[in-house]
Design an enzyme around this catalytic site. Structure first.
Site, short mmCIF file in Angstrom:
data_model
loop_
_atom_site.label_atom_id
_atom_site.label_comp_id
_atom_site.label_asym_id
_atom_site.label_seq_id
_atom_site.Cartn_x
_atom_site.Cartn_y
_atom_site.Cartn_z
N HIS A 1 -3.28 0.80 7.24
CA HIS A 1 -3.31 1.02 5.79
C HIS A 1 -3.00 2.48 5.48
CE1 HIS A 1 -4.39 0.68 1.63
NE2 HIS A 1 -5.47 1.44 1.75
N ASP B 1 -7.10 5.79 -3.58
CA ASP B 1 -6.44 4.62 -3.02
C ASP B 1 -6.08 3.63 -4.12
OD1 ASP B 1 -5.46 2.63 -1.45
OD2 ASP B 1 -7.20 2.51 -0.11
N CYS C 1 0.81 -1.23 0.00
CA CYS C 1 0.00 0.00 0.00
C CYS C 1 0.84 1.27 0.00
CB CYS C 1 -0.97 -0.01 1.17
SG CYS C 1 -0.26 0.12 2.83
#
Length: 260
Positions: free
Chosen positions: A112, A127, A74
């Protein structure tokens, strides 16, 4: 090769305008998810230091992912995209989120790393580093239902958090992750809390690999041997019991997109 905007856009096959508009943001967001896969195998060997590299070496990540064609986790994928958006003139910042777990609880707030963009007086969630299933295009920070490629999303307030929710085929809403509506500083990840370290130990102990990539109308998410496909809002789930098929699916999700 150092970070280069033109090379990045070429890797994304983005041929449209690059002005900092919602249209540009939508195009880049969708193309990024389809071009660069998520691959949790990259966390192997990091132990509880999963977020130690959250302030990425931009040139090294660009060389490995954009030029080399490998996947990312991520903070790598989001860090690269944040740099691209900033170079194009977008007002971009960082959020931290806790992902909904299988039992319905949420992970730690900094589990995250993802981005947000302020555009025309609105905040859009951005995202490109979440394996999914989730939104393929930017999502307004709004409880209003937003439809994308047959799927429904909304962002609702609950218990001091903003919660991204996805409409599931039954018609119900299911949380994706929750976050505090305030920009984060990357330094917050440099001294992880006891909760975050405990969570990292649990992840390392589970040793289940997660891979994912989007396509024009949906996403494929492979969690261990469980393959979830969302296409036009319709979901299918299969368990890949044939090792050869599993290997083929992994290879397809992680297929190289090297520009070297």
């Amino acid at each position: 090769m150092p970070f280069d905007v033109d090379t990045y856009l070429k890797a994304l096959d983005h041929r449209g305008p690059t002005a900092p508009t919602l249209e540009t943001l939508r195009s880049l967001h969708h193309r990024h998810l389809a071009t660069f896969p998520y691959d949790s195998a990259l966390n192997a060997g990091r132990g509880t230091a999963l977020w130690a590299g959250v302030d990425i070496d931009l040139d090294a990540a660009f060389d490995a992912i954009v030029l080399g064609g490998r996947g990312g986790v991520c903070y790598e994928l989001s860090g690269l995209f944040r740099a691209l958006l900033g170079a194009l003139g977008f007002e971009v910042g960082v959020f931290g989120a806790g992902i909904r777990q299988m039992d319905g609880s949420f992970g730690p707030d900094l589990e995250h790393v993802f981005n947000h963009v302020r555009l025309d007086g609105e905040v859009h969630l951005v995202d490109v580093g979440f394996v999914g299933p989730s939104y393929l295009e930017p999502l307004r920070l709004s409880p209003e239902v937003q439809r994308q490629h047959g799927s429904r999303f909304r962002v609702v307030a609950a218990d001091g958090y903003q919660v991204v929710e996805r409409g599931v085929p039954s018609g119900a809403w299911q949380a994706v992750y929750r976050f505090r509506d305030r920009p984060r500083d990357l330094a917050e990840w440099q001294a992880p809390s006891a909760e975050l370290e405990e969570f990292a130990r649990a992840l390392a102990g589970a040793a289940i690999l997660v891979r994912g990539r989007s396509f024009a109308t949906g996403q494929r998410v492979l969690i261990g041997k469980r393959l979830l496909t969302v296409d036009g809002g319709q979901e299918t789930v299969r368990v890949l019991t044939d090792p050869a098929e599993h290997e083929r699916v992994v290879a397809d999700i992680l297929r190289a997109g090297s520009t070297r």
